[in-house]
Design a protein around this motif. Structure first.
Motif, mmCIF file in Angstrom:
data_model
loop_
_atom_site.group_PDB
_atom_site.id
_atom_site.type_symbol
_atom_site.label_atom_id
_atom_site.label_comp_id
_atom_site.label_asym_id
_atom_site.label_seq_id
_atom_site.Cartn_x
_atom_site.Cartn_y
_atom_site.Cartn_z
ATOM 1 N N TYR A 1 22.256 -47.191 29.315
ATOM 2 C CA TYR A 1 23.101 -46.033 29.603
ATOM 3 C C TYR A 1 22.543 -44.780 28.927
ATOM 4 C CZ TYR A 1 27.677 -43.716 30.304
ATOM 5 O OH TYR A 1 28.698 -42.885 30.689
ATOM 6 N N LEU A 2 22.264 -44.877 27.625
ATOM 7 C CA LEU A 2 21.714 -43.748 26.881
ATOM 8 C C LEU A 2 20.304 -43.409 27.336
ATOM 9 C CD1 LEU A 2 22.939 -44.656 23.282
ATOM 10 C CD2 LEU A 2 23.819 -42.831 24.730
ATOM 11 N N GLY A 3 19.520 -44.429 27.568
ATOM 12 C CA GLY A 3 18.146 -44.221 28.007
ATOM 13 C C GLY A 3 18.066 -43.535 29.354
ATOM 14 N N GLN A 4 18.979 -43.918 30.247
ATOM 15 C CA GLN A 4 19.015 -43.299 31.568
ATOM 16 C C GLN A 4 19.304 -41.805 31.464
ATOM 17 O OE1 GLN A 4 18.388 -44.846 34.388
ATOM 18 N NE2 GLN A 4 19.041 -43.387 35.948
ATOM 19 N N MET A 5 20.249 -41.444 30.599
ATOM 20 C CA MET A 5 20.590 -40.029 30.436
ATOM 21 C C MET A 5 19.442 -39.252 29.811
ATOM 22 S SD MET A 5 24.635 -39.950 29.456
ATOM 23 C CE MET A 5 24.485 -40.976 27.983
ATOM 24 N N SER A 6 18.771 -39.852 28.834
ATOM 25 C CA SER A 6 17.625 -39.199 28.207
ATOM 26 C C SER A 6 16.529 -38.927 29.225
ATOM 27 C CB SER A 6 17.089 -40.072 27.069
ATOM 28 O OG SER A 6 16.034 -39.442 26.399
ATOM 29 N N THR A 7 16.290 -39.885 30.098
ATOM 30 C CA THR A 7 15.285 -39.725 31.147
ATOM 31 C C THR A 7 15.707 -38.658 32.145
ATOM 32 O OG1 THR A 7 14.610 -42.042 30.929
ATOM 33 C CG2 THR A 7 14.020 -40.917 32.963
ATOM 34 N N GLN A 8 16.982 -38.649 32.512
ATOM 35 C CA GLN A 8 17.472 -37.658 33.467
ATOM 36 C C GLN A 8 17.362 -36.241 32.913
ATOM 37 O OE1 GLN A 8 21.438 -38.928 34.513
ATOM 38 N NE2 GLN A 8 20.706 -40.527 35.894
ATOM 39 N N LEU A 9 17.650 -36.067 31.628
ATOM 40 C CA LEU A 9 17.542 -34.736 31.016
ATOM 41 C C LEU A 9 16.090 -34.264 30.994
ATOM 42 C CD1 LEU A 9 20.090 -35.096 28.080
ATOM 43 C CD2 LEU A 9 20.347 -33.705 30.145
ATOM 44 N N LYS A 10 15.165 -35.180 30.741
ATOM 45 C CA LYS A 10 13.751 -34.799 30.787
ATOM 46 C C LYS A 10 13.352 -34.402 32.203
ATOM 47 C CE LYS A 10 9.038 -36.259 29.817
ATOM 48 N NZ LYS A 10 8.149 -37.294 29.252
ATOM 49 N N ASP A 11 13.849 -35.150 33.192
ATOM 50 C CA ASP A 11 13.538 -34.821 34.593
ATOM 51 C C ASP A 11 14.055 -33.431 34.955
ATOM 52 O OD1 ASP A 11 12.347 -37.284 34.896
ATOM 53 O OD2 ASP A 11 14.082 -38.223 35.875
ATOM 54 N N ILE A 12 15.257 -33.097 34.454
ATOM 55 C CA ILE A 12 15.835 -31.774 34.716
ATOM 56 C C ILE A 12 14.973 -30.676 34.076
ATOM 57 C CG2 ILE A 12 17.784 -30.273 34.106
ATOM 58 C CD1 ILE A 12 19.601 -32.694 34.553
ATOM 59 N N ALA A 13 14.534 -30.935 32.842
ATOM 60 C CA ALA A 13 13.686 -29.949 32.148
ATOM 61 C C ALA A 13 12.396 -29.695 32.925
ATOM 62 C CB ALA A 13 13.375 -30.449 30.743
ATOM 63 N N MET A 14 11.790 -30.757 33.423
ATOM 64 C CA MET A 14 10.540 -30.622 34.166
ATOM 65 C C MET A 14 10.783 -29.977 35.534
ATOM 66 S SD MET A 14 8.760 -34.293 33.237
ATOM 67 C CE MET A 14 7.294 -33.936 34.205
ATOM 68 N N LYS A 15 11.855 -30.365 36.185
ATOM 69 C CA LYS A 15 12.155 -29.834 37.518
ATOM 70 C C LYS A 15 12.397 -28.333 37.480
ATOM 71 C CE LYS A 15 15.662 -30.274 41.163
ATOM 72 N NZ LYS A 15 16.901 -31.016 41.570
ATOM 73 N N HIS A 16 13.148 -27.869 36.470
ATOM 74 C CA HIS A 16 13.513 -26.452 36.405
ATOM 75 C C HIS A 16 12.632 -25.648 35.460
ATOM 76 C CE1 HIS A 16 17.066 -27.172 38.834
ATOM 77 N NE2 HIS A 16 17.360 -28.214 38.086
ATOM 78 N N ARG A 17 11.634 -26.315 34.847
ATOM 79 C CA ARG A 17 10.671 -25.662 33.965
ATOM 80 C C ARG A 17 11.358 -24.917 32.830
ATOM 81 N NH1 ARG A 17 5.894 -23.438 38.039
ATOM 82 N NH2 ARG A 17 5.462 -25.461 39.014
ATOM 83 N N ILE A 18 12.223 -25.625 32.148
ATOM 84 C CA ILE A 18 12.933 -25.082 30.991
ATOM 85 C C ILE A 18 12.803 -26.083 29.849
ATOM 86 C CG2 ILE A 18 14.600 -23.741 32.347
ATOM 87 C CD1 ILE A 18 16.580 -26.042 31.948
ATOM 88 N N ILE A 19 13.328 -25.722 28.694
ATOM 89 C CA ILE A 19 13.365 -26.625 27.538
ATOM 90 C C ILE A 19 14.781 -27.148 27.378
ATOM 91 C CG2 ILE A 19 13.066 -26.806 25.038
ATOM 92 C CD1 ILE A 19 11.016 -24.537 25.230
ATOM 93 N N VAL A 20 14.921 -28.455 27.237
ATOM 94 C CA VAL A 20 16.228 -29.071 27.004
ATOM 95 C C VAL A 20 16.190 -29.774 25.651
ATOM 96 C CG1 VAL A 20 17.916 -30.774 27.787
ATOM 97 C CG2 VAL A 20 16.681 -29.389 29.458
ATOM 98 N N ILE A 21 17.069 -29.363 24.745
ATOM 99 C CA ILE A 21 17.135 -29.931 23.396
ATOM 100 C C ILE A 21 18.494 -30.590 23.233
ATOM 101 C CG2 ILE A 21 17.037 -29.440 20.925
ATOM 102 C CD1 ILE A 21 15.309 -27.006 21.579
ATOM 103 N N THR A 22 18.485 -31.878 22.898
ATOM 104 C CA THR A 22 19.722 -32.660 22.831
ATOM 105 C C THR A 22 19.877 -33.319 21.468
ATOM 106 O OG1 THR A 22 19.406 -33.196 25.172
ATOM 107 C CG2 THR A 22 21.076 -34.456 23.981
ATOM 108 N N ALA A 23 21.071 -33.231 20.901
ATOM 109 C CA ALA A 23 21.354 -33.935 19.643
ATOM 110 C C ALA A 23 21.690 -35.390 19.944
ATOM 111 C CB ALA A 23 22.528 -33.271 18.926
ATOM 112 N N HIS A 24 21.278 -36.279 19.038
ATOM 113 C CA HIS A 24 21.572 -37.701 19.206
ATOM 114 C C HIS A 24 21.841 -38.316 17.838
ATOM 115 C CE1 HIS A 24 21.739 -41.677 20.786
ATOM 116 N NE2 HIS A 24 20.584 -42.067 20.267
#
Length: 232
Positions: free
Chosen positions: A115-138
């Protein structure tokens, strides 16, 4: 994509705000999604840092929806006026993954690591797709590692660990004023620097820097410290 990992209360939010503060000094916009603290609490810390209302800091008006789909929609809306910006999410535990026809949500929710791994991967995909930086606390588990999921550790480009220094035996305080930042590059080669830091005026600064020394001097009633003085 980047993960800021630490135990509860070690300063994840304050560290992300420090990054956001330095981005603002460069004129770079920050888009905040905070599910741990209210935006009023976060803004008070920003004001302590010296951030004013002219800084490019934004947050959705309504944060009741914690689905990654909602975050991506807000990102798309922000890109209409700001081509590049940095997204801060506090924190991974509070999110829900994007669900498509290939994703079985029941299977995900029964497997916390996936569950957590899937979200981490999805956030990276979003960062790459939109060419932005995504920083997440864990938040780390009690053992102090990311054993919840290898995907949480390996999906981001960088993982930064924060750990407060424990006070020596006999001290009345549990911790000193020093926090260590460890940079994990997620690559088999390269160094992993460790940087000592402390919080001054709500933001992290390098331990022993001029800003830290000036704050320490004020605590001691104006005595100027030098590099040979003992930490407070």
């Amino acid at each position: 994509a980047m993960i800021i990992a630490a135990l509860a209360g070690e300063g994840k939010t304050a560290f992300m705000q420090t990054l956001s503060y330095h981005y603002s000094l460069q004129g770079i916009t920050s888009l905040w999604f905070s599910y741990e603290e209210t935006m009023a609490e976060i803004w008070e810390r920003f004001k302590l840092m010296g951030v004013d209302k002219e800084s490019q800091l934004f947050a959705p008006w309504n944060l009741e929806d914690s689905k990654i789909d909602f975050i991506e929609k807000a990102i798309i809306k922000q890109k209409q006026t700001t081509p590049f910006f940095v997204v801060f999410i506090d924190q991974l535990f509070n999110l829900y993954p994007k669900v498509d026809g290939k994703t079985k949500i029941d299977h995900l929710s029964s497997n916390h690591s996936l569950y957590l791994g899937q979200m981490s991967t999805q956030l990276k995909d979003i960062a790459m797709k939109h060419r932005i930086i995504v920083i997440t606390a864990h938040q780390l588990n009690k053992a102090g590692d990311l054993s919840y999921s290898d995907m949480v550790r390996h999906a981001p480009d960088k993982v930064l660990y924060l750990k407060r220094e424990e006070a020596p035996g006999g001290s009345t305080d549990q911790f000193t004023d020093k926090t260590f930042l460890k940079v994990n590059k997620n690559r088999p080669l390269g160094t992993r620097p460790i940087m000592p830091m402390s919080v001054v005026n709500g933001k992290f600064v390098q331990y022993g820097s001029n800003e830290y020394v000036e704050a320490a001097a004020r605590k001691l009633g104006g005595r100027i410290l030098n590099q040979f003085d003992s930490p407070i």
